[in-house]
Scaffold this motif. Structure first.
Motif, PDB file in Angstrom:
ATOM      1  N   ALA A 101     -48.884  59.474 -77.586  1.00  0.00           N
ATOM      2  CA  ALA A 101     -47.498  59.931 -77.572  1.00  0.00           C
ATOM      3  C   ALA A 101     -47.399  61.313 -76.932  1.00  0.00           C
ATOM      4  CB  ALA A 101     -46.938  59.959 -78.992  1.00  0.00           C
ATOM      5  N   THR A 102     -48.407  62.124 -77.145  1.00  0.00           N
ATOM      6  CA  THR A 102     -48.405  63.466 -76.536  1.00  0.00           C
ATOM      7  C   THR A 102     -48.339  63.368 -75.022  1.00  0.00           C
ATOM      8  OG1 THR A 102     -49.766  64.243 -78.375  1.00  0.00           O
ATOM      9  CG2 THR A 102     -49.635  65.660 -76.433  1.00  0.00           C
ATOM     10  N   SER A 103     -49.183  62.535 -74.444  1.00  0.00           N
ATOM     11  CA  SER A 103     -49.185  62.384 -72.986  1.00  0.00           C
ATOM     12  C   SER A 103     -47.902  61.731 -72.497  1.00  0.00           C
ATOM     13  CB  SER A 103     -50.388  61.551 -72.532  1.00  0.00           C
ATOM     14  OG  SER A 103     -51.574  62.281 -72.690  1.00  0.00           O
ATOM     15  N   LEU A 104     -47.410  60.761 -73.249  1.00  0.00           N
ATOM     16  CA  LEU A 104     -46.172  60.090 -72.844  1.00  0.00           C
ATOM     17  C   LEU A 104     -45.005  61.065 -72.866  1.00  0.00           C
ATOM     18  CD1 LEU A 104     -46.672  56.706 -74.714  1.00  0.00           C
ATOM     19  CD2 LEU A 104     -46.489  56.992 -72.244  1.00  0.00           C
ATOM     20  N   ALA A 105     -44.975  61.932 -73.862  1.00  0.00           N
ATOM     21  CA  ALA A 105     -43.893  62.922 -73.934  1.00  0.00           C
ATOM     22  C   ALA A 105     -43.967  63.882 -72.745  1.00  0.00           C
ATOM     23  CB  ALA A 105     -43.966  63.688 -75.250  1.00  0.00           C
ATOM     24  N   MET A 106     -45.160  64.241 -72.353  1.00  0.00           N
ATOM     25  CA  MET A 106     -45.310  65.152 -71.210  1.00  0.00           C
ATOM     26  C   MET A 106     -44.966  64.420 -69.910  1.00  0.00           C
ATOM     27  SD  MET A 106     -48.701  67.249 -72.330  1.00  0.00           S
ATOM     28  CE  MET A 106     -48.259  68.749 -71.521  1.00  0.00           C
ATOM     29  N   ALA A 107     -45.332  63.160 -69.842  1.00  0.00           N
ATOM     30  CA  ALA A 107     -44.968  62.375 -68.656  1.00  0.00           C
ATOM     31  C   ALA A 107     -43.453  62.251 -68.557  1.00  0.00           C
ATOM     32  CB  ALA A 107     -45.603  60.980 -68.737  1.00  0.00           C
ATOM     33  N   ARG A 108     -42.819  62.048 -69.709  1.00  0.00           N
ATOM     34  CA  ARG A 108     -41.357  61.957 -69.722  1.00  0.00           C
ATOM     35  C   ARG A 108     -40.738  63.249 -69.211  1.00  0.00           C
ATOM     36  NH1 ARG A 108     -39.713  62.496 -75.396  1.00  0.00           N
ATOM     37  NH2 ARG A 108     -40.205  64.609 -74.774  1.00  0.00           N
ATOM     38  N   ASP A 109     -41.241  64.382 -69.658  1.00  0.00           N
ATOM     39  CA  ASP A 109     -40.708  65.672 -69.206  1.00  0.00           C
ATOM     40  C   ASP A 109     -40.927  65.854 -67.707  1.00  0.00           C
ATOM     41  OD1 ASP A 109     -41.672  67.485 -72.242  1.00  0.00           O
ATOM     42  OD2 ASP A 109     -39.955  66.195 -71.799  1.00  0.00           O
ATOM     43  N   TYR A 110     -42.070  65.394 -67.217  1.00  0.00           N
ATOM     44  CA  TYR A 110     -42.363  65.479 -65.781  1.00  0.00           C
ATOM     45  C   TYR A 110     -41.350  64.641 -64.988  1.00  0.00           C
ATOM     46  CZ  TYR A 110     -44.822  64.755 -61.360  1.00  0.00           C
ATOM     47  OH  TYR A 110     -45.145  64.677 -60.028  1.00  0.00           O
ATOM     48  N   VAL A 111     -41.134  63.402 -65.428  1.00  0.00           N
ATOM     49  CA  VAL A 111     -40.188  62.535 -64.731  1.00  0.00           C
ATOM     50  C   VAL A 111     -38.776  63.119 -64.813  1.00  0.00           C
ATOM     51  CG1 VAL A 111     -39.162  60.229 -64.641  1.00  0.00           C
ATOM     52  CG2 VAL A 111     -41.588  60.477 -65.141  1.00  0.00           C
ATOM     53  N   ALA A 112     -38.436  63.656 -65.974  1.00  0.00           N
ATOM     54  CA  ALA A 112     -37.107  64.254 -66.145  1.00  0.00           C
ATOM     55  C   ALA A 112     -36.901  65.404 -65.169  1.00  0.00           C
ATOM     56  CB  ALA A 112     -36.917  64.735 -67.586  1.00  0.00           C
ATOM     57  N   SER A 113     -37.954  66.174 -64.908  1.00  0.00           N
ATOM     58  CA  SER A 113     -37.829  67.292 -63.970  1.00  0.00           C
ATOM     59  C   SER A 113     -37.638  66.778 -62.547  1.00  0.00           C
ATOM     60  CB  SER A 113     -39.036  68.218 -64.058  1.00  0.00           C
ATOM     61  OG  SER A 113     -40.174  67.674 -63.419  1.00  0.00           O
ATOM     62  N   GLN A 114     -38.268  65.659 -62.214  1.00  0.00           N
ATOM     63  CA  GLN A 114     -38.077  65.074 -60.879  1.00  0.00           C
ATOM     64  C   GLN A 114     -36.626  64.582 -60.728  1.00  0.00           C
ATOM     65  OE1 GLN A 114     -40.868  65.395 -58.943  1.00  0.00           O
ATOM     66  NE2 GLN A 114     -41.754  66.181 -60.837  1.00  0.00           N
ATOM     67  N   GLU A 115     -36.117  63.947 -61.799  1.00  0.00           N
ATOM     68  CA  GLU A 115     -34.746  63.436 -61.771  1.00  0.00           C
ATOM     69  C   GLU A 115     -33.752  64.585 -61.637  1.00  0.00           C
ATOM     70  OE1 GLU A 115     -32.781  60.505 -61.999  1.00  0.00           O
ATOM     71  OE2 GLU A 115     -34.639  59.601 -61.251  1.00  0.00           O
ATOM     72  N   GLU A 116     -34.006  65.643 -62.376  1.00  0.00           N
ATOM     73  CA  GLU A 116     -33.094  66.791 -62.336  1.00  0.00           C
ATOM     74  C   GLU A 116     -33.070  67.387 -60.936  1.00  0.00           C
ATOM     75  OE1 GLU A 116     -33.723  69.545 -65.556  1.00  0.00           O
ATOM     76  OE2 GLU A 116     -32.696  71.131 -64.449  1.00  0.00           O
ATOM     77  N   ALA A 117     -34.236  67.514 -60.329  1.00  0.00           N
ATOM     78  CA  ALA A 117     -34.301  68.069 -58.978  1.00  0.00           C
ATOM     79  C   ALA A 117     -33.612  67.140 -57.987  1.00  0.00           C
ATOM     80  CB  ALA A 117     -35.767  68.290 -58.572  1.00  0.00           C
ATOM     81  N   LEU A 118     -33.739  65.833 -58.199  1.00  0.00           N
ATOM     82  CA  LEU A 118     -33.106  64.858 -57.306  1.00  0.00           C
ATOM     83  C   LEU A 118     -31.596  65.001 -57.353  1.00  0.00           C
ATOM     84  CD1 LEU A 118     -33.834  62.218 -55.566  1.00  0.00           C
ATOM     85  CD2 LEU A 118     -33.066  60.969 -57.572  1.00  0.00           C
ATOM     86  N   MET A 119     -31.065  65.178 -58.554  1.00  0.00           N
ATOM     87  CA  MET A 119     -29.621  65.271 -58.715  1.00  0.00           C
ATOM     88  C   MET A 119     -29.078  66.593 -58.163  1.00  0.00           C
ATOM     89  SD  MET A 119     -28.605  62.489 -59.896  1.00  0.00           S
ATOM     90  CE  MET A 119     -29.677  61.080 -60.127  1.00  0.00           C
ATOM     91  N   MET A 120     -29.919  67.620 -58.175  1.00  0.00           N
ATOM     92  CA  MET A 120     -29.438  68.935 -57.760  1.00  0.00           C
ATOM     93  C   MET A 120     -29.563  69.173 -56.269  1.00  0.00           C
ATOM     94  SD  MET A 120     -30.784  71.330 -60.855  1.00  0.00           S
ATOM     95  CE  MET A 120     -30.336  72.838 -60.020  1.00  0.00           C
ATOM     96  N   ARG A 121     -30.445  68.405 -55.601  1.00  0.00           N
ATOM     97  CA  ARG A 121     -30.624  68.623 -54.162  1.00  0.00           C
ATOM     98  C   ARG A 121     -29.405  68.166 -53.420  1.00  0.00           C
ATOM     99  NH1 ARG A 121     -36.064  65.646 -53.748  1.00  0.00           N
ATOM    100  NH2 ARG A 121     -37.082  66.783 -55.416  1.00  0.00           N
ATOM    101  N   LYS A 122     -29.082  68.841 -52.317  1.00  0.00           N
ATOM    102  CA  LYS A 122     -27.918  68.441 -51.527  1.00  0.00           C
ATOM    103  C   LYS A 122     -28.281  67.218 -50.718  1.00  0.00           C
ATOM    104  CE  LYS A 122     -25.809  72.938 -51.187  1.00  0.00           C
ATOM    105  NZ  LYS A 122     -25.387  74.028 -50.316  1.00  0.00           N
ATOM    106  N   GLY A 123     -27.463  66.179 -50.884  1.00  0.00           N
ATOM    107  CA  GLY A 123     -27.724  64.969 -50.129  1.00  0.00           C
ATOM    108  C   GLY A 123     -26.501  64.600 -49.349  1.00  0.00           C
ATOM    109  N   GLN A 124     -25.991  63.399 -49.663  1.00  0.00           N
ATOM    110  CA  GLN A 124     -24.809  62.967 -48.936  1.00  0.00           C
ATOM    111  C   GLN A 124     -23.552  63.131 -49.765  1.00  0.00           C
ATOM    112  OE1 GLN A 124     -25.561  59.023 -47.632  1.00  0.00           O
ATOM    113  NE2 GLN A 124     -26.987  59.650 -46.037  1.00  0.00           N
ATOM    114  N   GLY A 125     -23.524  64.247 -50.532  1.00  0.00           N
ATOM    115  CA  GLY A 125     -22.325  64.584 -51.293  1.00  0.00           C
ATOM    116  C   GLY A 125     -22.061  63.628 -52.429  1.00  0.00           C
ATOM    117  N   HIS A 126     -23.102  63.261 -53.156  1.00  0.00           N
ATOM    118  CA  HIS A 126     -22.904  62.371 -54.290  1.00  0.00           C
ATOM    119  C   HIS A 126     -22.222  63.100 -55.422  1.00  0.00           C
ATOM    120  CE1 HIS A 126     -25.366  59.065 -52.808  1.00  0.00           C
ATOM    121  NE2 HIS A 126     -26.088  59.991 -52.238  1.00  0.00           N
ATOM    122  N   GLY A 127     -21.474  62.354 -56.184  1.00  0.00           N
ATOM    123  CA  GLY A 127     -20.956  62.909 -57.423  1.00  0.00           C
ATOM    124  C   GLY A 127     -22.018  62.780 -58.482  1.00  0.00           C
ATOM    125  N   SER A 128     -21.744  63.200 -59.697  1.00  0.00           N
ATOM    126  CA  SER A 128     -22.757  63.106 -60.733  1.00  0.00           C
ATOM    127  C   SER A 128     -22.975  61.640 -61.089  1.00  0.00           C
ATOM    128  CB  SER A 128     -22.322  63.875 -61.976  1.00  0.00           C
ATOM    129  OG  SER A 128     -21.139  63.314 -62.486  1.00  0.00           O
TER     130      SER A 128
END
Lengths: 129, 191
Positions: free
Chosen positions: B161-188
């Motif tokens: 569970a420790t590793s899974l929780a850290m993996a989840r945080d890693y994936v969450a950071s990738q998702e957050e960066a994806l949503m914040m990067r400027k792309g083709q003007g997506h909404g949330s």
């Protein structure tokens, strides 16, 4: 904050491993298996999985393995969770939502007390492994 | 149908692993008017006869559940696609593998919520066995990729569970960066 890198993840894990190694040395491995077939997913097993991982991690239990599996043949009782703690009988819990999942972590895994009202049985006999 | 897109993807990846796949690829590409998904695997594949019935909710191949008369996963997908004015293409070769390709219209009133990407993708890494899962997420010009083998290498294992929780945080950071990067003007993107 930018995305975590794999190197940062590696470092975080090493730091945590060193912090936990003293306490968990010698303890047996506890296994939690959560049904994640169509039935389990539809019943909310993803939320159960996330809650149990979160609770186990929050309690700094580093000897608990959490796995997903397919349908265990107990579709009417999903989300279903199988728990195997060394020295205790292996059991399957049924209708485990996120809150019950956290309760199982604290009662069964931490204190060694079964959560009787959610006990179900063992995986269905017609499931081929 | 499943309550969220992530729920459906979890189902499809589980199908692929249950078909004996040692490599599963999940590609999700978001654009304002179209969301494309491909789930590809090198599992046992389906014969033409099985493929013809794969979308039938009352059909199961019986390999795991001898007495089961339901198989809802792909039927749920068909329902989701039809409800949102999308399209579905199932390609499978027995002995080689299967590609499930579908697209949805994110503007459609019946488009389901996305769901929790971090929890879902982490969960896909938590099935037992030695398999590779490659996830590629693209949103306009922004993208990230995650491989199960890389997470295992970084964490040492991905079972506790420790590793899974850290993996989840890693994936969450990738998702957050994806949503914040400027792309083709997506909404949330709702979760």
């Amino acid at each position: 904050m930018g995305a975590l890198t794999l190197e940062a993840l590696r470092k975080l894990r090493e730091d945590k491993r060193q912090a936990l190694s003293q306490r968990d040395a010698g303890k047996g491995c506890i296994e939690v298996i959560i049904g994640m077939g169509t039935c389990g997913i539809a019943a909310g097993a993803k939320e159960t999985f996330a809650a149990m991982v979160d609770e186990i991690s929050r309690l700094h239990l580093d000897n608990v393995v959490v796995k997903q599996t397919g349908c265990m043949g107990l579709c009417a009782s999903e989300p279903s969770v199988e728990v195997a703690v060394p020295g205790m009988p292996g059991v399957v819990y049924g209708k485990v939502d996120a809150a019950i999942g956290r309760q199982i972590v604290n009662s069964h895994i931490v204190k060694g007390e079964l959560v009787g009202e959610y006990l179900f049985d063992k995986p269905a006999a017609d499931i081929m492994k | 149908m499943h309550a969220s897109l992530c729920d459906q993807l979890a189902d499809l990846v589980q199908n692929a692993l249950e078909a004996g796949a040692t490599r599963v690829t999940l590609r999700v590409e978001e654009a304002p008017a179209r969301l494309d998904v491909v789930v590809g695997d090198n599992g046992c594949g389906m014969s033409e006869a099985v493929q013809a019935r794969a979308l039938d909710p009352f059909y199961s191949d019986g390999r795991k559940h001898r007495h089961r008369r339901m198989g809802l996963g792909l039927a749920f997908l068909k329902q989701m696609v039809e409800a949102t004015g999308g399209g579905l293409n199932l390609q499978s070769v027995e002995g080689k593998g299967t590609d499930v390709c579908f697209w949805l219209d994110p503007r459609h009133v019946d488009m389901p919520p996305m769901g929790d990407w971090a929890a879902t993708l982490t969960g896909m890494m938590a099935f037992p066995g030695d398999y590779e899962l490659v996830v590629e997420r693209r949103r306009g010009d922004a993208a990230y990729s995650i491989r199960r083998s890389e997470l295992i290498e970084a964490l040492g294992e991905i079972e506790t569970a420790t590793s899974l929780a850290m993996a989840r945080d890693y994936v969450a950071s990738q998702e957050e960066a994806l949503m914040m990067r400027k792309g083709q003007g997506h909404g949330s993107t709702d979760t």
